[in-house]
Motif scaffolding. Sequence first.
Motif, PDB file in Angstrom:
ATOM      1  N   THR A 101       8.201  -0.162  79.381  1.00  0.00           N
ATOM      2  CA  THR A 101       7.717  -1.351  78.677  1.00  0.00           C
ATOM      3  C   THR A 101       8.874  -2.191  78.144  1.00  0.00           C
ATOM      4  OG1 THR A 101       7.562  -0.079  76.616  1.00  0.00           O
ATOM      5  CG2 THR A 101       5.567  -0.212  77.973  1.00  0.00           C
ATOM      6  N   TYR A 102       8.581  -3.491  77.959  1.00  0.00           N
ATOM      7  CA  TYR A 102       9.532  -4.363  77.261  1.00  0.00           C
ATOM      8  C   TYR A 102       8.752  -5.282  76.337  1.00  0.00           C
ATOM      9  CZ  TYR A 102       8.573  -8.164  80.684  1.00  0.00           C
ATOM     10  OH  TYR A 102       7.996  -9.137  81.466  1.00  0.00           O
ATOM     11  N   ALA A 103       9.394  -5.743  75.251  1.00  0.00           N
ATOM     12  CA  ALA A 103       8.688  -6.547  74.246  1.00  0.00           C
ATOM     13  C   ALA A 103       9.649  -7.191  73.269  1.00  0.00           C
ATOM     14  CB  ALA A 103       7.684  -5.668  73.484  1.00  0.00           C
ATOM     15  N   LEU A 104       9.177  -8.258  72.642  1.00  0.00           N
ATOM     16  CA  LEU A 104       9.876  -8.858  71.499  1.00  0.00           C
ATOM     17  C   LEU A 104       9.192  -8.464  70.192  1.00  0.00           C
ATOM     18  CD1 LEU A 104      10.586 -12.552  72.630  1.00  0.00           C
ATOM     19  CD2 LEU A 104      12.073 -10.562  72.841  1.00  0.00           C
ATOM     20  N   LYS A 105       7.875  -8.218  70.247  1.00  0.00           N
ATOM     21  CA  LYS A 105       7.104  -7.992  69.023  1.00  0.00           C
ATOM     22  C   LYS A 105       6.666  -6.540  68.831  1.00  0.00           C
ATOM     23  CE  LYS A 105       5.089 -12.608  69.660  1.00  0.00           C
ATOM     24  NZ  LYS A 105       3.846 -13.334  70.017  1.00  0.00           N
ATOM     25  N   TYR A 158      12.413  -1.287  76.208  1.00  0.00           N
ATOM     26  CA  TYR A 158      13.415  -2.363  76.183  1.00  0.00           C
ATOM     27  C   TYR A 158      12.948  -3.408  75.179  1.00  0.00           C
ATOM     28  CZ  TYR A 158      15.240  -0.098  80.334  1.00  0.00           C
ATOM     29  OH  TYR A 158      15.759   0.824  81.205  1.00  0.00           O
ATOM     30  N   LYS A 159      13.702  -3.559  74.105  1.00  0.00           N
ATOM     31  CA  LYS A 159      13.291  -4.377  72.951  1.00  0.00           C
ATOM     32  C   LYS A 159      14.338  -5.456  72.697  1.00  0.00           C
ATOM     33  CE  LYS A 159      10.607  -4.515  69.024  1.00  0.00           C
ATOM     34  NZ  LYS A 159      10.889  -5.872  68.603  1.00  0.00           N
ATOM     35  N   ALA A 160      13.894  -6.646  72.364  1.00  0.00           N
ATOM     36  CA  ALA A 160      14.831  -7.727  72.036  1.00  0.00           C
ATOM     37  C   ALA A 160      14.390  -8.456  70.782  1.00  0.00           C
ATOM     38  CB  ALA A 160      14.952  -8.702  73.194  1.00  0.00           C
ATOM     39  N   ASN A 205      18.227 -19.618  68.419  1.00  0.00           N
ATOM     40  CA  ASN A 205      17.576 -20.324  69.523  1.00  0.00           C
ATOM     41  C   ASN A 205      17.995 -21.786  69.454  1.00  0.00           C
ATOM     42  OD1 ASN A 205      15.917 -21.171  71.578  1.00  0.00           O
ATOM     43  ND2 ASN A 205      14.005 -20.820  70.485  1.00  0.00           N
ATOM     44  N   GLN A 206      18.907 -22.193  70.337  1.00  0.00           N
ATOM     45  CA  GLN A 206      19.445 -23.548  70.317  1.00  0.00           C
ATOM     46  C   GLN A 206      19.346 -24.160  71.711  1.00  0.00           C
ATOM     47  OE1 GLN A 206      23.490 -23.320  68.934  1.00  0.00           O
ATOM     48  NE2 GLN A 206      22.981 -21.961  67.218  1.00  0.00           N
ATOM     49  N   LEU A 207      19.570 -25.466  71.807  1.00  0.00           N
ATOM     50  CA  LEU A 207      19.546 -26.120  73.103  1.00  0.00           C
ATOM     51  C   LEU A 207      20.680 -25.626  73.996  1.00  0.00           C
ATOM     52  CD1 LEU A 207      17.704 -28.149  74.476  1.00  0.00           C
ATOM     53  CD2 LEU A 207      19.259 -29.972  73.790  1.00  0.00           C
ATOM     54  N   SER A 208      21.706 -25.083  73.377  1.00  0.00           N
ATOM     55  CA  SER A 208      22.843 -24.562  74.148  1.00  0.00           C
ATOM     56  C   SER A 208      22.629 -23.123  74.598  1.00  0.00           C
ATOM     57  CB  SER A 208      24.126 -24.649  73.313  1.00  0.00           C
ATOM     58  OG  SER A 208      23.951 -23.971  72.081  1.00  0.00           O
ATOM     59  N   GLY A 209      21.604 -22.443  74.069  1.00  0.00           N
ATOM     60  CA  GLY A 209      21.362 -21.069  74.493  1.00  0.00           C
ATOM     61  C   GLY A 209      20.698 -20.208  73.435  1.00  0.00           C
ATOM     62  N   LEU A 210      20.647 -18.916  73.720  1.00  0.00           N
ATOM     63  CA  LEU A 210      20.015 -17.926  72.842  1.00  0.00           C
ATOM     64  C   LEU A 210      21.018 -16.848  72.438  1.00  0.00           C
ATOM     65  CD1 LEU A 210      16.749 -17.133  74.874  1.00  0.00           C
ATOM     66  CD2 LEU A 210      16.755 -18.084  72.564  1.00  0.00           C
ATOM     67  N   LEU A 211      20.938 -16.417  71.173  1.00  0.00           N
ATOM     68  CA  LEU A 211      21.640 -15.213  70.756  1.00  0.00           C
ATOM     69  C   LEU A 211      20.575 -14.134  70.623  1.00  0.00           C
ATOM     70  CD1 LEU A 211      24.217 -13.749  69.893  1.00  0.00           C
ATOM     71  CD2 LEU A 211      23.737 -14.442  67.530  1.00  0.00           C
ATOM     72  N   LEU A 212      20.687 -13.114  71.474  1.00  0.00           N
ATOM     73  CA  LEU A 212      19.699 -12.043  71.503  1.00  0.00           C
ATOM     74  C   LEU A 212      20.301 -10.721  71.061  1.00  0.00           C
ATOM     75  CD1 LEU A 212      18.058 -12.682  75.023  1.00  0.00           C
ATOM     76  CD2 LEU A 212      17.134 -13.338  72.794  1.00  0.00           C
ATOM     77  N   LYS A 213      19.457  -9.900  70.476  1.00  0.00           N
ATOM     78  CA  LYS A 213      19.816  -8.509  70.211  1.00  0.00           C
ATOM     79  C   LYS A 213      18.927  -7.662  71.114  1.00  0.00           C
ATOM     80  CE  LYS A 213      20.569  -5.243  66.414  1.00  0.00           C
ATOM     81  NZ  LYS A 213      20.375  -5.025  64.955  1.00  0.00           N
ATOM     82  N   TYR A 239      11.942 -13.166  76.998  1.00  0.00           N
ATOM     83  CA  TYR A 239      11.139 -12.177  77.740  1.00  0.00           C
ATOM     84  C   TYR A 239      11.679 -11.983  79.157  1.00  0.00           C
ATOM     85  CZ  TYR A 239       7.390 -11.795  74.259  1.00  0.00           C
ATOM     86  OH  TYR A 239       6.670 -11.525  73.127  1.00  0.00           O
ATOM     87  N   ASN A 240      11.992 -13.104  79.816  1.00  0.00           N
ATOM     88  CA  ASN A 240      12.511 -13.014  81.185  1.00  0.00           C
ATOM     89  C   ASN A 240      13.805 -12.217  81.237  1.00  0.00           C
ATOM     90  OD1 ASN A 240      10.398 -14.624  82.093  1.00  0.00           O
ATOM     91  ND2 ASN A 240      11.569 -16.517  81.965  1.00  0.00           N
ATOM     92  N   LEU A 241      14.702 -12.493  80.304  1.00  0.00           N
ATOM     93  CA  LEU A 241      15.992 -11.805  80.280  1.00  0.00           C
ATOM     94  C   LEU A 241      15.835 -10.319  79.958  1.00  0.00           C
ATOM     95  CD1 LEU A 241      17.901 -14.662  78.501  1.00  0.00           C
ATOM     96  CD2 LEU A 241      18.511 -13.746  80.745  1.00  0.00           C
ATOM     97  N   LEU A 242      14.861 -10.003  79.120  1.00  0.00           N
ATOM     98  CA  LEU A 242      14.603  -8.599  78.789  1.00  0.00           C
ATOM     99  C   LEU A 242      14.079  -7.850  80.018  1.00  0.00           C
ATOM    100  CD1 LEU A 242      14.776  -6.652  76.436  1.00  0.00           C
ATOM    101  CD2 LEU A 242      12.517  -7.423  75.686  1.00  0.00           C
TER     102      LEU A 242
END
Length: 487
Positions: A256-260, A265-267, A272-280, A297-300
Amino acid sequence: MIILKDILYKVAIEVVKGSTEMTIGKIEFDSRKVLENDVFVAIRGTVSNGHDFIEKAINSGATVVVCDTLPEIIVTGVTYIQVKDTNAALAFLAANYYGNPSQNLKLVGITGTNGKTTIASLLFQLFKKAGYKVGLLSTVKIMVDDTEYKATHTTPDSLTINYYLAEMNAVGVEYCFMEVSSHGIHQKRAEGLHFAGGVFTNLSHDHLDYHPTFAEYRDVKKSFFDHLPKTAFALTNIDDKNGLVMLQNTYAKKLTYALKSYADYKAQILENQLSGLLLKINENEVWVRLIGTFNAYNLLAIFGTAVELGLDKLEVLRLLSELESVSGRFQFIVSNQKITAIVDYAHTPDALENVLSTINDIRSNNEKLITVVGCGGDRDKAKRPIMANIATSMSNQVIITSDNPRTEDPIDIIADMEKGVEPQNHKKTLSIVDRKQAIKTACQLAGPNDIILIAGKGHETYQEIQGVRHDFDDMKIVKELLEQLNK
């Protein structure tokens, strides 16, 4: 030289009339392409029935006919093979004909309403950067390592799939990433393929012109996972309410993967900016060039897939930071007047809402958001008012226009969309049939720092009107128009 009996492995045969020891040419399901000694497979399509063209195929030289109902007249010297399902038979025949090429590489199928193209394309990009020979079967294009071919369907027919997989074998491709659409699953185009893994993205309102109910649409997606082997992995988004449904009957390794939710696989989105994302991602921070929650979600999913295929976790994170957006998926330019134009393939209510939410999360309230959106003709009519409602509720200005009207009158499509516009949003809504004029109007309405979203066509470089395709590229047109305004 190929003998008929050698390509019948796994084909569910009910009746054989004639010899299976004969030498065959090629396999065709289009009677117009049949030549001497070919195998003709009679497919029941949505527009025509291949069984109506059996006689024509034989007259063109077919010596083998695969059908689900034997014709009344049996021609001497022709072998007839009756099967329960000619779509499934075609898939196994094609795989056998090309030497079952999917068994010689690691094939991963990506299915769901949104995100298939982005995930498949970025996995291709990531594995190329990691130094592997890679294949891609996507809506945008087909790649056999470094060689590009034009794509005509999200999931090609079985013959095309196996042809390109065989081409991948010939050049030593190790991994292939493939979009698997609900149409492709329902029409058995992925039967006979050996998958190393499957990924589920999400499920929302789409293709209900083809599937009679949402439940059938969901169950068709689920059937892909039901048929994965024990050696494969099944990676699903459990933040989607249908995510766990996909895993109910699979033999594959369940992931499984999820943000919530709690997941393998968890992120977490840190910025969240127009130049990109900082993810954990699983306790490691990574900066990526893609934008928005939907891309998190796609990157996860990409991270999980790459790790399950054996890549090192830290190396995958490094490669994620180098990935560039896919054509027509949140592609943007900034003009000299500081107008930002975004082109996105969002053609479902869920996708449009995701893109608009992303833009609204990033922008301050000082800029106008102008959305240009249409709906395709000859497709699911129920989503038209929903999409117009979403666009007008989440934008400062909306221009409803043509997408690919196909054989429908675009005025009728626009009228269907207008029904979804709430009374309080009428003043900020325009309807312009000509798509280029609609984009031009959006550019004229925009001022410095404003944002224009052009939704629906994304990577497509044509507009289909009354069955004729005309050159039309949203990104090319908006670039030219913004440059003209700057003069």
